[in-house]
Write an enzyme that holds these catalytic residues in place. Structure first.
Site, PDB file in Angstrom:
ATOM      1  N   HIS A  70     -42.017  48.924 -17.212  1.00 12.14           N
ATOM      2  CA  HIS A  70     -40.903  48.703 -18.111  1.00 12.14           C
ATOM      3  C   HIS A  70     -40.577  50.022 -18.803  1.00 12.14           C
ATOM      4  O   HIS A  70     -41.459  50.757 -19.197  1.00 12.14           O
ATOM      5  CB  HIS A  70     -41.183  47.596 -19.131  1.00 12.14           C
ATOM      6  CG  HIS A  70     -42.377  47.863 -19.995  1.00 12.14           C
ATOM      7  ND1 HIS A  70     -43.660  47.563 -19.610  1.00 12.14           N
ATOM      8  CD2 HIS A  70     -42.474  48.414 -21.211  1.00 12.14           C
ATOM      9  CE1 HIS A  70     -44.501  47.920 -20.563  1.00 12.14           C
ATOM     10  NE2 HIS A  70     -43.800  48.434 -21.546  1.00 12.14           N
ATOM     11  N   TYR A 132     -50.799  52.885 -28.394  1.00 11.04           N
ATOM     12  CA  TYR A 132     -49.532  53.581 -28.181  1.00 11.04           C
ATOM     13  C   TYR A 132     -48.687  53.585 -29.445  1.00 11.04           C
ATOM     14  O   TYR A 132     -48.684  52.639 -30.216  1.00 11.04           O
ATOM     15  CB  TYR A 132     -48.756  53.012 -26.986  1.00 11.04           C
ATOM     16  CG  TYR A 132     -48.324  51.577 -27.091  1.00 11.04           C
ATOM     17  CD1 TYR A 132     -47.017  51.262 -27.449  1.00 11.04           C
ATOM     18  CD2 TYR A 132     -49.193  50.538 -26.802  1.00 11.04           C
ATOM     19  CE1 TYR A 132     -46.594  49.946 -27.526  1.00 11.04           C
ATOM     20  CE2 TYR A 132     -48.785  49.219 -26.883  1.00 11.04           C
ATOM     21  CZ  TYR A 132     -47.487  48.931 -27.241  1.00 11.04           C
ATOM     22  OH  TYR A 132     -47.073  47.622 -27.317  1.00 11.04           O
TER      23      TYR A 132
END
Length: 190
Positions: A70, A132
């Protein structure tokens, strides 16, 4: 004597703006210490100066879990806290490098910077804690602007260490379009 600290060394990849970083750590009799993100040091090593973290997320996954592809409309800085993963990235931005793939072994001493529009995926080679940071907040309407590509697309040529038929994937990831049918991500200029 000055205290030892983490250092970052950047390397460019075949995808413009996609950078990998070697990240050192400091070990002693007590254990170890590592700076996962240090704005000033990362910028000195090559991180784009406009990247400002507004949200940090942590995901834990077991061996064999495979996530992605993605591409999001924001930049992302990825690192591993523990474990190892096979990272695969595909340029999904409209342009001459559309479809270019880069593969990286993610470990606690390797981090990756992904510019907006570069598709992210990873496969856990061990149990993983994945960290992240992004420069825009996630919102439900942002999901509409993602670009997705199927992990099993043979045109991408990703060498998944765990064959996808034995990997743990979400139903959504199994149903994403092949690259030839995906919608390239158009990003605003500047």
């Amino acid at each position: 004597m000055a205290a030892a600290s983490t250092q970052f060394t950047a390397a460019e990849t075949a995808v413009p703006g996609l950078l990998t970083f070697e990240v050192t750590r400091v070990d002693d009799a007590r254990g170890w210490f590592q700076e996962k993100f240090h704005q000033e040091k990362l910028e000195a090593a090559g991180l784009p100066p406009g990247f400002r973290v507004v949200q940090t997320n942590v995901a834990a996954s077991v061996t064999g879990v495979t996530r992605g592809f993605h591409a999001e409309p924001w930049d992302k800085y990825v690192s591993i806290v523990s474990g190892r993963a096979h990272g695969a990235y595909v340029d999904l931005r409209r342009g001459p490098t559309y479809g270019t793939v880069v593969e990286v072994e993610l470990r606690p001493d390797v981090a990756v910077f992904l510019p907006a529009g570069v598709g992210n995926s990873y496969q856990c080679l061990e149990d993983v804690v994945y960290l992240y940071s992004v420069n825009r907040h996630w919102t439900p309407d942002a999901y509409e602007r993602y670009t997705f590509v199927n992990l099993a697309d043979p045109d991408l040529g990703v060498r998944w260490p765990v064959p996808l038929e034995r990997a743990i994937l979400s139903d959504k990831d199994r149903e994403h379009p092949m690259l030839r049918d995906a919608r390239p991500m158009d990003l605003p200029a500047g």
